[in-house]
Design an enzyme around this catalytic site. Sequence first.
Site, mmCIF file in Angstrom:
data_model
loop_
_atom_site.group_PDB
_atom_site.id
_atom_site.type_symbol
_atom_site.label_atom_id
_atom_site.label_comp_id
_atom_site.label_asym_id
_atom_site.label_seq_id
_atom_site.Cartn_x
_atom_site.Cartn_y
_atom_site.Cartn_z
ATOM 1 N N TYR A 13 16.108 30.027 8.775
ATOM 2 C CA TYR A 13 14.894 30.754 9.170
ATOM 3 C C TYR A 13 14.850 30.985 10.676
ATOM 4 O O TYR A 13 15.094 30.063 11.466
ATOM 5 C CB TYR A 13 13.649 29.964 8.769
ATOM 6 N N LYS A 25 0.842 -1.209 0.000
ATOM 7 C CA LYS A 25 0.000 0.000 0.000
ATOM 8 C C LYS A 25 0.873 1.254 0.000
ATOM 9 O O LYS A 25 2.093 1.172 0.227
ATOM 10 C CB LYS A 25 -0.924 -0.025 1.221
HETATM 11 C C1 LIG Z 1 -0.519 -1.629 6.893
HETATM 12 C C2 LIG Z 1 -1.151 -2.911 7.272
HETATM 13 C C3 LIG Z 1 -0.385 -4.081 7.343
HETATM 14 C C4 LIG Z 1 1.125 -4.077 7.272
HETATM 15 O O1 LIG Z 1 1.592 -3.570 8.498
HETATM 16 P P1 LIG Z 1 3.150 -3.448 8.859
HETATM 17 O O2 LIG Z 1 3.131 -2.999 10.282
HETATM 18 O O3 LIG Z 1 3.671 -2.407 7.950
HETATM 19 O O4 LIG Z 1 3.772 -4.753 8.656
HETATM 20 C C5 LIG Z 1 -1.038 -5.280 7.550
HETATM 21 N N1 LIG Z 1 -2.386 -5.318 7.724
HETATM 22 C C6 LIG Z 1 -3.152 -4.201 7.702
HETATM 23 C C7 LIG Z 1 -4.606 -4.312 7.916
HETATM 24 C C8 LIG Z 1 -2.558 -2.959 7.485
HETATM 25 O O5 LIG Z 1 -3.326 -1.864 7.479
#
Ligand SMILES: *Cc1c(COP(=O)(O)O)cnc(C)c1O
Length: 349
Positions: free
Chosen positions: A244, A35
């Site tokens: 800044y 994702k």
């Molecule tokens: C993002 C996510 C994962 C992966 O999680 P990590 O902590 O990055 O391994 C797995 N399951 C769900 C439902 C998620 O939202």
Amino acid sequence: MATGTLTIDLDALAANWRALNSKSDSAVETGAVVKADGYGLGAARVARALARAGAQTFFVAAAEEGAAVREALGRNAEIYVFGGHMAGDTDMIHDLDLIPLLNSINQLTRHIEALPGAPFGLQLDSGMNRLGLEPAEWSAVRDLALSLSPRLIMSHLASADEPDSAQNGDQLRQFLEMTDGTSARRSLSATGGTLLGPQYHFDLTRPGIGLYGGLPFAEAKPVARVSLPVIQTRLVAPGEVVGYNATWTAPEERLIATVAGGYADGLLRALSGTGQLWHDGVSCPIVGRVSMDLITVDISSLSEIPQAMDILCPEQGVDDVASAAGTIGYEVLTSLGGRYERKTIGGLA
Ligand SMILES: *Cc1c(COP(=O)(O)O)cnc(C)c1O
């Protein structure tokens, strides 16, 4: 204007997937979460490298993210969507052959009506109170939902990065209570849960951050390297200020380098006055404010003026940068942004 370079090590990525895969029994499948554009590193190239390493099941957050992954992987990979089946997703789910992880009765109804017979998974809430059917809702639709042969029943742990948290056992018990006696495949664990032990593995694990070199997978190999070109250097005299709002004053004569990269590149403004850049194994403090496109660094301790300095490198990983900025490695990676020259190393078949 010069831009930074983001180098993605596809061999390290593949090695991390294999290492996480080896944490579970061979009967347990290890998926891959890609994702948010593969945690900011590029969903297509990341998915291809993970598929070559052996991953067959991929997860994205939204149906839109499935397009790049499907295109990269072709027809054979399974692509699940955590956000489920939202209004307007039907054509994408159908055309891209995505599997929504339905998380409410509303979504279940929508999916069955819009795409009868199309595959789906179910997301149960085991105590995080974020996504998924609650126990009472699940009881109400369980028989119907199971009669439609869900591909997967999953839930998500809220505190898996804290192995001692009582919430892990509580969620495990809740998940077992909701799913024991069903014949569907089950999945509970992301990276953290995969490291909690076999009772958390079920049929399929869903690691994300560990693949990309982040905690809680402490053994992970670093995957991202970020190098920022030095645009200019100057000597500042004692009492002169930098950046800044003049938040840093030179205590004595210092050599300051100005590098190309700033908070618009995901190099968080919270690194002002606390972060470090590296050259040849030597760390140099960020002085003054991180600005949108530039960072000023005290390079007085270097024996030469470098052409570029690293902010992500073997000496300083995503979690080191995150802790200097008061955040987590996930946010550092997914903030990196579009301005880098992106390169890959390794990963060729
Ligand atoms: C993002 C996510 C994962 C992966 O999680 P990590 O902590 O990055 O391994 C797995 N399951 C769900 C439902 C998620 O939202």
